[in-house]
Design an enzyme around this catalytic site. Sequence first.
Site, mmCIF file in Angstrom:
data_model
loop_
_atom_site.group_PDB
_atom_site.id
_atom_site.type_symbol
_atom_site.label_atom_id
_atom_site.label_comp_id
_atom_site.label_asym_id
_atom_site.label_seq_id
_atom_site.Cartn_x
_atom_site.Cartn_y
_atom_site.Cartn_z
ATOM 1 N N HIS A 165 -6.369 -7.280 -0.483
ATOM 2 C CA HIS A 165 -6.543 -5.836 -0.663
ATOM 3 C C HIS A 165 -5.885 -5.397 -1.963
ATOM 4 O O HIS A 165 -4.847 -5.928 -2.352
ATOM 5 C CB HIS A 165 -5.906 -5.079 0.493
ATOM 6 N N ASP A 206 -4.268 -12.724 3.255
ATOM 7 C CA ASP A 206 -5.518 -12.332 3.892
ATOM 8 C C ASP A 206 -6.723 -12.682 3.019
ATOM 9 O O ASP A 206 -7.853 -12.356 3.350
ATOM 10 C CB ASP A 206 -5.517 -10.848 4.248
ATOM 11 N N ASP A 252 -2.809 -10.534 -2.665
ATOM 12 C CA ASP A 252 -3.348 -10.085 -1.373
ATOM 13 C C ASP A 252 -4.824 -9.728 -1.564
ATOM 14 O O ASP A 252 -5.242 -9.315 -2.641
ATOM 15 C CB ASP A 252 -2.548 -8.848 -0.940
ATOM 16 N N HIS A 283 0.822 -1.223 0.000
ATOM 17 C CA HIS A 283 0.000 0.000 0.000
ATOM 18 C C HIS A 283 0.853 1.269 0.000
ATOM 19 O O HIS A 283 0.309 2.370 0.010
ATOM 20 C CB HIS A 283 -0.946 0.031 1.202
#
Lengths: 450, 573
Positions: free
Chosen positions: A153, A240, A151, A112
């Site tokens: 996200h 995740d 991931d 991120h």
Amino acid sequence: MIIAPKKTGILFFPAFDWAISPDHPEREERLLYTRDQIFEEGLLDIEGIIEYPPRITNYANLLRAHICVPGPEEITTESHLISAGGCNVIADAVLNKEIQSGFAIVRPPGHHAMRITHGSRGFCNINIESVMVEYIRKKYNIKRIAIVDTDAHHADGTQDIYYNDPDVLHISIHQDGRTLFPGTGFIGEAGGPAAYGTTLNVPVPPHTSDEGLLYIMNNLVLPVLNEFKPEIVINAAGQDNHYSDPLTNMNISARGYAKLNELLKPDIVVLEGGYSIEGALPYVNTGIILALAGLDYSHVLEPDLTADKIKQSPKITEDIKKTVDQLLLLFSNRTRIDLNKIFGKGEFYHRTRRIFYDTDNLLDEQKEQIYRCDNCSGYRLVHSWVNSFNKSNYTTYVVIIPRDACPGCVKRAEERWQEKQKSGGYDYIFLQDLVNERYERVPKYQVSLP
Amino acid sequence: MPLTIGIDVGGTNTDAVLVSARGVHKKAKIPTIKDNLLQSVLEALEAVYDPHSEKNLERICISTTLTTNSIVEENYDKVGLLCLPGPGLHPKYLPFHESMEILPGYVDHRGRIVKDLNPNTVRQAVEKFLKKDIKRFAVVGKFSNRNPELEMKIHDLIIGEYSDVKHISLGHRVTSRIGFPRRIATAYLNAAVYRKHKEFADAVENALGSKGITAPVFILKGDGGTINLEASRRLCVHTILSGPAASIMGQITLTGEHPAAALIDIGGTTTDIAIMLNGSPVFERSGAEISGYKTSVRALYSRSIGIGGDSAVKVENGVLQIGPHREGPAVIFGGNTPTPTDAAAALGKVPCADPKVAKEALKPLADSLNVTIKKTAELIIEETAQSIANAVKNIVVSLSNRPVYTVKEVLEPLVIELQKLIGIGGPSPVLTPLVAEKLGIDYEIAPVHQVANAVGAAAARPTTVATVHCDTSTGYYSISELGIKKEIGKKNWNIDKVTAIAKKAVEKRARSRTGYQDIDFSREVEITTHEEFNVVRGFQTVGKIMEVKAQIKPGAVFSLTHWKEGEENDHSS
């Protein structure tokens, strides 16, 4: 004695003495159970699986990927530098042909972290894959690189760094941004004017399981890679997306993840997020290591997993097929498409963004201009206004000269850089010159940069 | 004055010493009887035993190759291996999988029983082995070091129902270390050599009893500590690789504890290299490796290189080639192929050897190299020393580059700066100074001592270990080596409490054995693992996971650094 069919490197850096804060998901305990599982399984004793010790990286290596505001010293800890340095160790081992593939099981994560990074968002300060990619490009004669981010996200940071870089293919497969942080990563975000189609976002509905993920691998990722022909493939392996993760709603299993890696055959795997530290990480990491090493992972199984638990609904399967079809079309048309329709006809492509730093509680409002050059990907200018809820507000101006910049763009960017230094009006003015390796700031950096 | 007898059974000779803190009072060297190690031990004992000082004889320490040889030669009993692997690595990759019966039931990484045993599957597996006349068993579960319950249940079931079964080795008892495949190998080998070792132990006991010797007997382990004869029966696999350990303990006894030293034992065919840091020898990270099996047996770190005093020296394509083979003794001692020992003799450095014979032996090499014989001899010595120095350097690099898991360890890396080279073995007076020079460090040559290994065995301290794993959120703690799993209730345990339990457990374990009375627990117990993690669930700290390993540290109970051969007689009458 077993011998791994494929020589595999493992860099395990669990940072057992570092946390964002004591109760934060990104804490000392995160890789404890992973260590227990990997050690109990005896994976590091297998002939052909080689453990590498970590190494701390320096600020200069960060500045090829990032503009750190106010400076690298202020927004990193040693753990960030070791996490990034650990990825570089694995990259060295792969590119020196000591191993066929390597897995950096490091923390904290990084995907991120944007090109201009002001601190911590989504548990990331420094984009560890990008720091590694820039290290690889600098040290080895390698140009084309693919990053497949799995991931849950959206890998908005990595996307940002390579958005206008035609030599880096970035594919992010993630839970639909309408349902999860950071709320981006839609199909329409497909790259800047010089790199349209080399950013591919695959948003998937909540409850997508192994079936959906593997469908995407087989029908989108592998064909696209086959056409892009990268010299290096990286899997940003956030875990995740596991069915037990407390922060997301995906349904991937350890065996599904292992299968993904068996199909993708990445050169380098980097751990990203994943906060089901007991129920997922020990099993997923075991699965990935076995898959990379070419060993049988069919006995890797979470204690509580049943087939029903991760059954994918036909509606989700349908949605994923549609998304894949759209992206295949986008990718195959990327060179034929009229870019003016997407980026306008102006001299510059403009975009404005608001980037929220959830951990550090600040908001970055950015106005970016990318020069539309016929000879290179074009220099970039960014104004950034930071509203901080903890510290005082500040303004930043950044001049970016991309690595493929033509002499004309270097000259034009240099003029802007001089101009801005004279006119002032910003708290910080930065130059990131990837052609001549100049990383400067006004006022001058207090730290010495090698 | 307390006396100790140390016996080292080597491949060629068995050495024995009668020794005290004042020095070596008696020593003996007899040829090892290959297929009767017991006889070798007893003969060696006989040679140094002094009935007049029986009342002062405090202990007898034996370093034997019995278990090592038995494993290396695969001359051991068949074992029925009962495994509880649960999910994870495919069982086909596990050691001894061909002698394995897989049972349902397993424990997870937190030590929770995810799936309980099915007693009938245990019975079926046991009967299958008994039908094949296999009566010795090893029972190993994944994460049994975290929770020994399933292994213990299987043990109790077998003992209760099958009187034919002769022995059961349980994974959690033979080692508390993490690493399922290593625990399997350790437990399997323990069960496999159990009978041989027990027979040996029984015979030693009987022989000593019939002589009226009452001093407790100890066996040297691969970690340089000793274990009493009684306990060694159940944990016999820990006596493997005691040979290198005896050599290292001998060097420590004879030259002292050093802050950073390399210990080289230069033999005929090989040179063994060990490292000492902060006064203690360095251990193998995960355990000993024997005959291709990776085990959890604690062992001193030692690396062997194929170069020694009798290495064959040849010239190939105009280049000197030293080792790695030995083709017999040095020419000066009746061999046919020139060796580094001949080179030393040619330079007049081997007392009582004829330099002429040595020079003659080196002549063909000198001719091929087109240099003088003297130059050839110098080159050979030089090259030999260089090879040993390079090996020492590589070992230091590989030990320094160990994986680390904390920020602190990355920022403050282990830097091994050797200060001293300790040399032992016949060729060491000639080679040690040269190796030290190449390493740029001081050196010390252990007094040329034909029985250093026996001295090492005699001086080695009795040791033991206890590992406490405590998980306050599941509410249990376990001590694998003792087969303990206990509830902690709601007590708010902290790391100090766990450390205290670990220390107490080591002390208790030691005190339950004869011969451990003299240990000063406050000084000799050290903590080797000390870990503490908060368990957080849903943004709330719900407990702590703590692990503390306490051990009596291996070391020499007396030092002979100031002893010079011959001196002890002035005091001992």
